[in-house]
Design an enzyme around this catalytic site. Structure first.
Site: not given
Lengths: 254, 280
Positions: A50-53
């Site tokens: 996920y792009e939140s890392g």
């Protein structure tokens, strides 16, 4: 078991396309639901980013936001935003980018920016987020969207993320690899036709006629020579999906 | 002077009308209390910067604090639109909002460049996208070694960056963990920096390689327990998803929004009172 709803159908069909051990960069909402369904059924070793890392997230309930604590707690690694985009996506470590959008067009370009004119939009949508680079840098992109003549349009009002641009080899000429491999909707599955890269119908979900899918599409659709009917969801697919949703709803109600 | 100060004093001293201001925190650790204090002190004409504007910038835009917004994704995560942001762009209410719209990867590259003292961030991006047609802050350059076409975007160097973290020690060294987003870059790229923390402790006990910001890169540290609510603070409290869902109906209507803000934020003295009114 109760018949699948159109949204369940779309989610299950999308999940089936995800292979075990694939590395999948996932957007929130139905992409996240479908990838977790895949993980809980045929693809237990799928890697969800996920792009939140969060790399290798294994949430037991579906996150409401892209950065819910559930994702961080169940991930193999949690990295910073510059790192997730630079090392993991741009570094070429993502097999499948899995995106939604407000509009998709006949050459699979995606719009999540505006409906109408950019300077004075009719509807201002949330915007790009991570999508332009996911669509450009993943080895392959899957798109999931509810079918209607407002969402599947001849030309998107704004290209947020590149599909096949003007069709043919335009994407390649622009210097991009990969590209959308399928657009999955609640009525069927569209794939880019080899050469022209125009979306054609490859699958119709049970009970959906050619007329019905045409009516819900903003351009004159063509059908692949090998168009088939989507296999009905199995009881196991449906029950895993419904349990996942029920778990999520009960956790959110608390 | 001690770095440890009250949030009221820190905003008063370090955030000025007309400043470019970045409040960062990717879903996690969003500095809500600081945003509220900026509104209470009536700051105007701000050039707001934030990858995901979230509810806090929706509030600040609706209250008329912002003249400009630099961002990459302006939605209510998992819920839908940010109605105040939309109203500002679509109908220019309460006044026009200039936008500098980018993508997550390019904002991350721009903060990294800002922290590293470089004039621009470089990435593989925006090829085929319409964004560069409308935003002169997205351009293309040629790599002098390979000849490849790459996207470039100017460095972000805010006048003030504000973040929320879990802990600080009494000297003002700051520790954060979990989803850390772009906060370290936001702090190191800024001219001035304020950090709100859940608690101030005697020792951080941070393991090597932890995300620690030494006190000498921070201007003010303010203890504000719960200061990231309704986002979350790993190890302290969870995201309050209900608040995000309720915001949708509160923010849809201009009058309902203004009333809500007046009662909950403008007429309260601090974040604690805001929480009390919200729960009453």
């Amino acid at each position: 078991m109760k018949e699948a709803t159109p949204t369940e159908m779309m989610t299950i069909v999308a999940a089936r396309r995800l292979k075990n051990r694939a590395t999948c960069f996932v957007g929130i909402g139905i992409p996240s639901m479908a990838s977790n369904l895949a993980r809980l059924t045929h693809a237990p070793e799928i890697v969800l980013i996920y792009e939140s890392g969060t790399v290798g997230a294994k949430p037991t309930i579906l996150p409401l936001s892209i950065g819910d604590g559930e994702l961080a707690e169940t991930a193999d690694a949690v990295v910073s935003t510059p790192e997730i985009f630079a090392y993991w996506l741009q570094g070429g470590r993502v097999d499948i980018g899995f995106l939604g959008a407000a509009q998709v067009d006949r050459f699979a370009n995606l719009n999540s920016t505006v409906i109408g004119d950019y300077a004075s939009p009719k509807v201002r949508l949330p915007g790009a987020g991570g999508a332009p680079e996911i669509a450009a840098l993943a080895k392959e992109t899957l798109v999931i969207i509810k079918h209607s003549s407002r969402s599947l349009v001849d030309r998107v009002d704004f290209i947020t993320s590149a599909g096949y641009l003007d069709g043919g080899d335009a994407r390649q000429k622009a210097g991009l690899r990969g590209g959308p491999s399928a657009v999955i909707t609640d009525l069927g599955v569209l794939v880019p036709e080899e050469g022209a890269n125009e979306l054609v119908v490859e699958q119709l979900h049970p009970g959906v006629s050619r007329e019905r899918i045409q009516e819900a599409t903003g351009w004159e659709l063509r059908f692949s020579d090998t168009v088939s009917e989507t296999e009905e969801p199995t009881d196991s697919e449906l029950s895993v999906l419904r349990n996942l949703i029920a778990r999520t709803e009960s956790a959110r109600a608390r | 002077m001690s770095k440890i100060t009250s949030l009221t004093d820190a905003i008063h001293e370090y955030v000025h009308d007309g400043d470019s201001v970045a409040l960062e925190g990717f879903t996690h650790l969003i500095p809500y209390a600081a945003g509220h204090e900026i509104m209470r002190q009536g700051r105007r004409d701000l050039a707001l910067v934030r990858m995901t504007p979230d509810l806090i910038y929706d509030q600040m835009i609706g209250m008329g604090c912002a003249r400009k917004l630099t961002f990459s994704w302006g939605g209510n995560p998992g819920v839908g639109s940010l109605h105040r942001f939309r109203d500002a762009v679509e109908k220019r209410w309460p006044h026009p909002l200039e936008i500098d719209e980018r993508s997550h990867a390019s904002m991350a590259a721009a903060y990294t460049a800002g922290a590293a003292g470089l004039p621009m961030g470089i990435l593989r991006g925006f090829v085929g996208s319409d964004l560069p047609k409308y935003n002169p802050n997205i351009r293309f350059v040629e790599c002098p070694f390979t000849g490849e076409k790459l996207a470039a975007t100017p460095a972000i160097n805010p006048d003030v960056s504000i973040i929320h973290a879990q802990k600080a020690d009494r000297k003002g060294n700051v520790l954060l963990w979990g989803i850390v987003g772009v906060q370290k870059e936001a702090v190191l790229s800024a001219k001035r920096c304020i950090v709100t923390v859940e608690e101030i402790v005697d020792t951080l006990n941070a393991p090597p390689n932890a995300c620690v910001l030494p006190s000498w890169v921070v201007d003010a540290v303010c203890e504000v327990p719960g200061g990231a609510f309704p986002s979350y603070s790993d190890g302290y409290y969870d995201r309050d998803n209900a608040v995000y869902i309720e915001w949708d109906s509160i923010s849809k209507d201009r009058d309902a929004f203004s009333e809500w803000m007046k009662f909950h934020v403008m007429e309260t003295n601090n974040f604690e009172e805001f929480r009390e009114r919200l729960e009453s």
